[in-house]
Design an enzyme around this catalytic site. Structure first.
Site, mmCIF file in Angstrom:
data_model
loop_
_atom_site.group_PDB
_atom_site.id
_atom_site.type_symbol
_atom_site.label_atom_id
_atom_site.label_comp_id
_atom_site.label_asym_id
_atom_site.label_seq_id
_atom_site.Cartn_x
_atom_site.Cartn_y
_atom_site.Cartn_z
ATOM 1 N N GLY A 75 0.833 -1.200 0.000
ATOM 2 C CA GLY A 75 0.000 0.000 0.000
ATOM 3 C C GLY A 75 0.861 1.240 0.000
ATOM 4 C CE LYS A 76 5.263 5.128 -0.600
ATOM 5 N NZ LYS A 76 6.502 4.459 -0.218
#
Ligand code: NAD
Length: 363
Positions: A75-76
């Site tokens: 994710g980010k």
């Protein structure tokens, strides 16, 4: 926006846009793949960050966590904000609000970390807003954290370089190194490589490059950089324009600052036998192809700079600094060796082999 264009069999699972008009927070979170566990990835804070950039970074995290067999997905997040234009209190307010807004996904589905313009202090504020110490890693030590400031990524880069040097049958004590960038990754890589017996002959930062074929002392360089703002003020070598670092005679070249620095214009001038990608995307895969065909061994970014995310995992397991350094060393050595050996046997680029291994582990 056509968010469908990002979709494939791997992800993304969710793209969340967050607007909090009260504090002017405008952010995006991409949870790319959650098969192996909650999505892991840092918080980037820049005025230009957008969904596409966040998605690409999240996808890299999916491969990186799978490659290192960590129980995390990829994710980010990105906060669209220029912290340099505001007093620090505004940044604190943004981080706390972001942590609060993410209560319903962090730490259950997303675990944050530092990235561009966020560090251990920002993680403290994120936790204050969120309420859970498990909502992010890279926290200050007094919150049970293992901050990136301990140098886990540079330590891992140094181990990846040592594995590559040994793989080619070179003697570490006779190996010379040039490092682009003397920030978190570059300075720690220099420190540990010199402990392994290699000679650091050149380093650079935004103001220039310093070169001495007899060797430079990384600890002294760091002191000079901290006091004067640049390594070039260390008067023990020749001062050159920073782009020249890629063309200097050194056995190992470590790009550890900017993207796309080795490119069509300078790839033919690279003299190193080994390139270890400390930075993310210091060259495009086509440039890696050119080096590979010339017999230059390139250790790809998501293999070489995995020390940070391995450290995050140990923080998440509530372990301390010593355990973390042992884990980074073990995982980086084992997996770099695996990639280089299998790539050699199957006669392919290390990046292609690392991607193949990451896909096997993702599935
Ligand atoms: P940093 O901000 O600590 O350091 C960057 C360094 O690059 C500074 O010394 C700066 O002076 C130098 N620099 C800027 N412009 C330059 C130029 N034109 N020529 C030479 N040097 C220049 O950043 P960092 O955390 O060390 O990150 C560096 C790279 O490593 C980035 O690509 C980042 O995404 C990647 N990375 C970092 C980590 C981490 O844990 N810090 C983890 C994985 C990947």
């Amino acid at each position: 926006m056509e968010l469908e264009k990002f979709a494939d069999d791997i992800g993304p699972e969710k793209i969340i846009e967050i607007y909090s008009p009260k504090v002017g927070l405008n952010a995006v979170v991409v949870l790319d793949n959650l098969k192996r566990g909650p999505a892991k990835g840092g918080i980037r804070m820049t005025p230009t960050v957008n969904v596409e950039e966040v998605f690409r970074l999240a996808r890299t995290m999916t491969f990186k966590t799978a490659f290192f067999e960590l129980p995390f997905g990829g994710g980010k997040s990105g906060i669209i904000f220029d912290p340099k234009k505001y007093p620090i209190g505004k940044k604190q307010e943004m981080m706390m609000e972001f942590g609060r807004q993410l209560r319903y996904i962090a730490p259950k589905m997303y675990i944050a970390a530092p990235d561009v313009n966020t560090g251990e202090e920002e993680m403290r504020w994120f936790v204050q807003g969120n309420g859970s110490l498990r909502s992010c890693t890279g926290k200050p030590k007094e919150l049970g954290g293992l901050p990136h400031e301990l140098g886990s990524t540079g330590f891992g880069v140094a181990h990846a370089a040592l594995v590559a040097v040994n793989h080619l049958g070179m003697d570490a004590n006779k190996t010379t190194v040039a490092i682009e960038g003397f920030g978190n990754v570059g300075s720690f890589a220099a420190k540990f490589l010199s402990q392994f017996g290699m000679k650091i002959v050149a380093v650079s930062d935004s103001r220039g490059c310093i070169y001495n074929k007899e060797g430079l002392n990384p600890e002294e360089l760091l002191k000079v950089k901290q006091v004067t703002g640049s390594v070039v003020n260390h008067k023990t070598g020749e001062v050159l324009p920073n782009r020249q670092i890629f063309e200097l005679p050194a056995d190992v070249l470590i790009p550890a600052a900017l993207p796309d620095v080795i490119n069509r214009d300078n790839v033919d001038k690279v003299k190193a036998k080994v390139v270890v990608e400390g930075a993310n995307i210091p060259m495009v895969p086509e440039t890696e192809d050119i080096l590979h065909k010339r017999g230059v061994l390139v250790v790809p970014d998501f293999v070489a700079n995995g020390g940070g995310v391995i450290s995050s995992y140990d923080e998440y397991r509530k372990n301390g600094e010593d355990s973390m350094f042992r884990l980074v060393e073990r995982k980086i050595k084992k997996n770099t060796k695996l990639v280089l050996t299998r790539a050699g046997k199957e006669n392919c680029k290390p990046r292609d082999m690392a991607m193949k291994i990451a896909m096997e582990r993702l599935e």
